[in-house]
Enzyme design. Structure first.
Site, PDB file in Angstrom:
ATOM      1  N   SER A 147      -4.933  86.825  76.925  1.00 47.35           N
ATOM      2  CA  SER A 147      -5.034  87.280  75.471  1.00 47.35           C
ATOM      3  C   SER A 147      -5.631  86.522  74.535  1.00 47.35           C
ATOM      4  O   SER A 147      -6.786  85.949  74.680  1.00 47.35           O
ATOM      5  CB  SER A 147      -4.005  87.970  74.716  1.00 47.35           C
ATOM      6  OG  SER A 147      -3.895  88.623  73.708  1.00 47.35           O
ATOM      7  N   ASP A 355     -14.976  79.153  54.619  1.00 46.22           N
ATOM      8  CA  ASP A 355     -15.615  77.901  55.360  1.00 46.22           C
ATOM      9  C   ASP A 355     -14.923  77.532  56.591  1.00 46.22           C
ATOM     10  O   ASP A 355     -15.005  76.508  57.014  1.00 46.22           O
ATOM     11  CB  ASP A 355     -15.726  76.809  54.278  1.00 46.22           C
ATOM     12  CG  ASP A 355     -14.369  76.084  53.829  1.00 46.22           C
ATOM     13  OD1 ASP A 355     -13.026  76.862  54.094  1.00 46.22           O
ATOM     14  OD2 ASP A 355     -14.301  75.205  53.193  1.00 46.22           O
ATOM     15  N   HIS A 408      -2.811  95.657  78.246  1.00 47.53           N
ATOM     16  CA  HIS A 408      -2.989  94.475  77.872  1.00 47.53           C
ATOM     17  C   HIS A 408      -1.853  93.474  78.583  1.00 47.53           C
ATOM     18  O   HIS A 408      -2.103  92.279  78.626  1.00 47.53           O
ATOM     19  CB  HIS A 408      -2.719  94.408  76.563  1.00 47.53           C
ATOM     20  CG  HIS A 408      -3.165  93.206  75.719  1.00 47.53           C
ATOM     21  ND1 HIS A 408      -4.601  92.662  75.599  1.00 47.53           N
ATOM     22  CD2 HIS A 408      -2.652  91.999  75.125  1.00 47.53           C
ATOM     23  CE1 HIS A 408      -4.759  91.485  75.003  1.00 47.53           C
ATOM     24  NE2 HIS A 408      -3.540  91.225  74.641  1.00 47.53           N
TER      25      HIS A 408
END
Length: 428
Positions: A147, A355, A408
């Site tokens: 994952s 940023d 998953h």
């Protein structure tokens, strides 16, 4: 590096390591953190001490390495070929912790946010490189990323490929350039599909979920930990729909939702314990840094919440068919969950940060020469196949295995690692 201790248990020999790493690897002489790792060897394997190492990159973000109790599951398979290094990513487990109790020592929320900006995959990879060099010098090792650990593995291939011999990824090929909004639009679409599959299997549960929401709207219901269970918090239980081991367990939880109390129907303690078991107390970084995992030069600006308001099918309005949400983190969690409430201002500052440095180098990945073998789960709720397949096509020497046999949690519930190792051994 310090070796804290070695011990044996149930066929495993475990050796623990603690290393000092810079908070900011671009300022190696600045503040230091400690990072913990546990190396595991199968004592029944002949010459196990000379096997190559495989570092396990845990899912998350904010997940600590597994705590093995015996030779079982994917670890048993890995130990046939490797010494396995289980890393507690910075901020988790026995590494220097980052949570509501420790972060206030940093100072203001702005100070805490600046500190946590160094806890993404780029820093985790550089921590792993410090550990690798301490353990085996210039010799590369193998990596297994589950994952979010797969996200870290792609960052590893981008910025320190010389440290890698081969890479295995299970359900974690990340989008290389998509924005958080693009990612969440796709994730909500996958959540709709999971809801349709769930309510097709358990059709009576939809009306039951509406009944739960109505009850929560009209009553102040408290979880065993003391916080209120809101309708939105209940809707978020749909995160479980992405795990094979939890898909039907959600039905069994719902079938015990109500009991008859003194003043009429109320939500049962069994149900409330089950609903309140989300890992925010033991893994707060999962919530705090979740959207930041997708940010490169942009702010998330609480992307999941904004996209939620654009998807009317998820509205909890009377008369709207009920849908669970999936793997999304919302601002309301920082108003309701005790482990997250003190971090609300920090989370807001991180959501506004625009940023963030890049996590992947597309040119370097295109020229990649490290063998990569990746399981892509076709119906994955957490990491959309559309992005994973695009990434698979963009990375050199990456061989994907696309399957709808697993969800998953396939690494934990199936033979996924054995399949990837077989692919690796058959590939020239």
């Amino acid at each position: 590096m310090n070796t804290t201790r070695s011990y044996r248990q149930r066929g495993l020999e475990c050796t623990e390591y603690v290393i000092d790493v810079p908070l900011d690897h671009d300022r190696p002489g600045g503040e230091q953190l400690q990072v913990y790792a546990r190396e595991v060897v199968d004592t029944t394997q002949p010459d196990a001490s000379v096997l190559p190492r495989l570092v396990f990159l845990q899912g998350g973000p904010g997940g600590k390495g597994p705590r093995p109790v015996d030779r079982s599951g994917w670890l048993a398979r890995a130990l046939k070929d490797y010494r396995v290094v289980l890393l507690d990513q910075r901020g988790t487990g026995l590494s220097t912790p980052a949570n509501r109790q420790t972060l206030p020592r940093r100072g203001t929320p702005a100070d805490q946010a600046a500190y946590l900006s160094h806890f993404r995959a780029d820093a985790i990879v550089r921590d792993a490189e410090v550990l690798r060099r301490e353990l085996q010098g210039d010799e590369p090792w193998s990596a297994l990323g589950q994952s979010y650990g797969g996200f870290c593995a792609l960052t590893y291939l981008s910025y320190a490929p010389e440290g890698l011999r081969e890479v295995f990824v299970t359900g974690g090929l990340p989008p290389l350039s998509a924005t958080p909004d693009e990612i969440y639009q796709m994730t909500y679409t996958r959540a709709v599909e999971k809801n349709l599959a769930y309510f097709d299997r358990h059709p009576d549960d939809r009306d039951l979920c509406v009944r739960v929401v109505d009850h929560l709207r009209d009553h102040d219901v408290r979880l065993p930990t003391g916080e209120r269970l809101s309708p939105r918090r209940f809707q978020g239980v749909g995160m479980r729909l992405g795990m094979r081991s939890d898909f039907d367990a959600l039905h069994y939880l719902l079938e015990e939702a109500f009991v008859d109390g003194l003043s009429g129907p109320e939500l049962s303690d069994t149900f409330l314990v089950g609903v309140g078991s989300a890992p925010f107390s033991s893994g707060p970084l999962y919530a705090v840094l979740h959207e930041a995992c997708y940010c490169q030069g942009v702010a998330s600006a609480w992307s999941a919440e904004r996209v939620y308001t654009q998807r009317p099918e998820f509205a909890l309005d009377p008369g709207t068919p009920f849908l669970f949400t999936g793997e999304m983190i919302y601002p309301y969690l920082f108003e309701e969950v005790p482990a997250l409430v003190p971090l609300r201002e920090v989370a807001d500052l991180l959501a506004a940060k625009d940023d963030w440095p890049p996590l992947y180098d597309p040119d370097r990945l295109a020229a990649n020469d490290v063998p990569v073998f990746a399981a892509v789960y076709y119906d994955d709720l957490y990491v959309a196949r559309e992005f994973s397949l695009a990434t698979a096509a963009a990375v050199g020497r990456l061989r994907p295995w696309i399957t709808n046999e697993y969800e998953h949690d396939g690494l934990r519930t199936g033979n996924v690692l054995d399949h990837l190792l077989t692919l690796a051994r058959q590939t020239p």
